[in-house]
Design a protein around this motif. Sequence first.
Motif, PDB file in Angstrom:
ATOM      1  N   GLU A   1      39.873 -67.410  20.347  1.00  0.00           N
ATOM      2  CA  GLU A   1      39.861 -66.266  19.427  1.00  0.00           C
ATOM      3  C   GLU A   1      39.716 -66.766  17.994  1.00  0.00           C
ATOM      4  OE1 GLU A   1      42.506 -62.783  19.788  1.00  0.00           O
ATOM      5  OE2 GLU A   1      43.285 -63.792  21.580  1.00  0.00           O
ATOM      6  N   LEU A   2      40.422 -67.855  17.686  1.00  0.00           N
ATOM      7  CA  LEU A   2      40.288 -68.459  16.353  1.00  0.00           C
ATOM      8  C   LEU A   2      38.869 -68.958  16.138  1.00  0.00           C
ATOM      9  CD1 LEU A   2      43.574 -70.556  15.980  1.00  0.00           C
ATOM     10  CD2 LEU A   2      42.945 -68.509  14.703  1.00  0.00           C
ATOM     11  N   ASP A   3      38.299 -69.596  17.180  1.00  0.00           N
ATOM     12  CA  ASP A   3      36.928 -70.112  17.080  1.00  0.00           C
ATOM     13  C   ASP A   3      35.950 -68.979  16.756  1.00  0.00           C
ATOM     14  OD1 ASP A   3      37.997 -72.552  17.819  1.00  0.00           O
ATOM     15  OD2 ASP A   3      37.302 -72.432  19.905  1.00  0.00           O
ATOM     16  N   ARG A   4      36.065 -67.873  17.513  1.00  0.00           N
ATOM     17  CA  ARG A   4      35.146 -66.746  17.305  1.00  0.00           C
ATOM     18  C   ARG A   4      35.326 -66.125  15.920  1.00  0.00           C
ATOM     19  NH1 ARG A   4      36.471 -66.161  22.772  1.00  0.00           N
ATOM     20  NH2 ARG A   4      38.146 -64.694  22.328  1.00  0.00           N
ATOM     21  N   ALA A   5      36.568 -65.983  15.490  1.00  0.00           N
ATOM     22  CA  ALA A   5      36.819 -65.418  14.158  1.00  0.00           C
ATOM     23  C   ALA A   5      36.256 -66.331  13.067  1.00  0.00           C
ATOM     24  CB  ALA A   5      38.311 -65.193  13.950  1.00  0.00           C
ATOM     25  N   ASP A   6      36.366 -67.639  13.273  1.00  0.00           N
ATOM     26  CA  ASP A   6      35.825 -68.604  12.321  1.00  0.00           C
ATOM     27  C   ASP A   6      34.299 -68.545  12.310  1.00  0.00           C
ATOM     28  OD1 ASP A   6      35.503 -70.745  10.540  1.00  0.00           O
ATOM     29  OD2 ASP A   6      35.789 -72.258  12.101  1.00  0.00           O
ATOM     30  N   GLU A   7      33.681 -68.492  13.474  1.00  0.00           N
ATOM     31  CA  GLU A   7      32.216 -68.446  13.573  1.00  0.00           C
ATOM     32  C   GLU A   7      31.658 -67.208  12.872  1.00  0.00           C
ATOM     33  OE1 GLU A   7      31.484 -68.543  17.774  1.00  0.00           O
ATOM     34  OE2 GLU A   7      32.083 -70.652  17.953  1.00  0.00           O
ATOM     35  N   ARG A   8      32.362 -66.093  12.960  1.00  0.00           N
ATOM     36  CA  ARG A   8      31.900 -64.850  12.346  1.00  0.00           C
ATOM     37  C   ARG A   8      32.332 -64.729  10.881  1.00  0.00           C
ATOM     38  NH1 ARG A   8      34.213 -62.356  17.172  1.00  0.00           N
ATOM     39  NH2 ARG A   8      35.406 -61.004  15.809  1.00  0.00           N
ATOM     40  N   GLY A   9      33.096 -65.711  10.399  1.00  0.00           N
ATOM     41  CA  GLY A   9      33.524 -65.694   9.003  1.00  0.00           C
ATOM     42  C   GLY A   9      34.646 -64.726   8.703  1.00  0.00           C
ATOM     43  N   LEU A  10      35.380 -64.312   9.747  1.00  0.00           N
ATOM     44  CA  LEU A  10      36.474 -63.370   9.544  1.00  0.00           C
ATOM     45  C   LEU A  10      37.789 -64.057   9.210  1.00  0.00           C
ATOM     46  CD1 LEU A  10      35.760 -60.970  12.543  1.00  0.00           C
ATOM     47  CD2 LEU A  10      35.269 -60.556  10.125  1.00  0.00           C
TER      48      LEU A  10
ATOM     49  N   LEU B   1      42.114 -51.056  14.563  1.00  0.00           N
ATOM     50  CA  LEU B   1      41.788 -49.783  13.913  1.00  0.00           C
ATOM     51  C   LEU B   1      40.298 -49.464  13.995  1.00  0.00           C
ATOM     52  CD1 LEU B   1      43.956 -50.018  10.672  1.00  0.00           C
ATOM     53  CD2 LEU B   1      44.277 -48.436  12.573  1.00  0.00           C
ATOM     54  N   GLY B   2      39.504 -50.439  14.424  1.00  0.00           N
ATOM     55  CA  GLY B   2      38.063 -50.220  14.536  1.00  0.00           C
ATOM     56  C   GLY B   2      37.316 -50.413  13.236  1.00  0.00           C
ATOM     57  N   VAL B   3      37.900 -51.153  12.302  1.00  0.00           N
ATOM     58  CA  VAL B   3      37.239 -51.419  11.030  1.00  0.00           C
ATOM     59  C   VAL B   3      36.070 -52.369  11.293  1.00  0.00           C
ATOM     60  CG1 VAL B   3      37.560 -52.356   8.706  1.00  0.00           C
ATOM     61  CG2 VAL B   3      39.420 -51.103   9.803  1.00  0.00           C
ATOM     62  N   SER B   4      34.929 -52.116  10.674  1.00  0.00           N
ATOM     63  CA  SER B   4      33.739 -52.945  10.882  1.00  0.00           C
ATOM     64  C   SER B   4      33.945 -54.348  10.305  1.00  0.00           C
ATOM     65  CB  SER B   4      32.518 -52.300  10.236  1.00  0.00           C
ATOM     66  OG  SER B   4      32.609 -52.379   8.825  1.00  0.00           O
TER      67      SER B   4
ATOM     68  N   PRO C   1      31.970 -56.201   8.350  1.00  0.00           N
ATOM     69  CA  PRO C   1      31.751 -56.328   6.896  1.00  0.00           C
ATOM     70  C   PRO C   1      32.935 -55.814   6.076  1.00  0.00           C
ATOM     71  CG  PRO C   1      29.775 -55.477   7.952  1.00  0.00           C
ATOM     72  CD  PRO C   1      30.846 -55.497   8.994  1.00  0.00           C
ATOM     73  N   GLU C   2      33.526 -54.695   6.532  1.00  0.00           N
ATOM     74  CA  GLU C   2      34.691 -54.157   5.816  1.00  0.00           C
ATOM     75  C   GLU C   2      35.880 -55.111   5.939  1.00  0.00           C
ATOM     76  OE1 GLU C   2      34.472 -49.360   5.921  1.00  0.00           O
ATOM     77  OE2 GLU C   2      34.670 -50.341   7.871  1.00  0.00           O
ATOM     78  N   ILE C   3      36.048 -55.708   7.118  1.00  0.00           N
ATOM     79  CA  ILE C   3      37.144 -56.667   7.312  1.00  0.00           C
ATOM     80  C   ILE C   3      36.972 -57.848   6.374  1.00  0.00           C
ATOM     81  CG2 ILE C   3      38.129 -58.364   8.916  1.00  0.00           C
ATOM     82  CD1 ILE C   3      37.724 -56.319  11.162  1.00  0.00           C
ATOM     83  N   LYS C   4      35.754 -58.353   6.261  1.00  0.00           N
ATOM     84  CA  LYS C   4      35.503 -59.493   5.368  1.00  0.00           C
ATOM     85  C   LYS C   4      35.870 -59.139   3.933  1.00  0.00           C
ATOM     86  CE  LYS C   4      31.901 -61.655   8.136  1.00  0.00           C
ATOM     87  NZ  LYS C   4      30.470 -61.954   8.259  1.00  0.00           N
ATOM     88  N   THR C   5      35.516 -57.921   3.519  1.00  0.00           N
ATOM     89  CA  THR C   5      35.857 -57.475   2.165  1.00  0.00           C
ATOM     90  C   THR C   5      37.364 -57.407   1.987  1.00  0.00           C
ATOM     91  OG1 THR C   5      33.823 -56.188   2.006  1.00  0.00           O
ATOM     92  CG2 THR C   5      35.594 -55.591   0.502  1.00  0.00           C
TER      93      THR C   5
END
Length: 153
Positions: A21-30, A61-64, A66-70
Amino acid sequence: MEDTFLTAGQFAAMLQIDRHELDRADERGLFVPVKRENNGHRWYALSQVNAWLILQSLQKLGVSEPEIKTMMSAPNDFSGLLHQQQRLINKHIERLTALQEQVSELITANETAQRAVADQVTIVNRAPQDMLVTKPTADAASETALIELICRN
């Protein structure tokens, strides 16, 4: 106070999540580690635990993304961003409620029409509806007379 650093595996174990899960979040820049070694090992700070919990909450919550990154890039205004998200959710709820009411009215009208018997009067009780009514103009009497004349012919 100096921060404690944990490997990706240690950080995941502490949070009771799969390290992938950490790997995927890191790959997506989250959610990125605070340190990354040349050999690919990632290090997370103990102070990142709250950020991870916030990330998971936003995803639930279903936040997108891009919004999460912001939101994750501006953690100091996180409360304001959550209030903004709450306002958006409330607007969606209002729209969905209005749509639900319209569908219910259509269902009632459809079911009433299906129960109607040909050549027989059916009385339908409905809630009062607001109507737009305009005041008659000075020409209304002549217009009415013209319509009556046309209808007779």
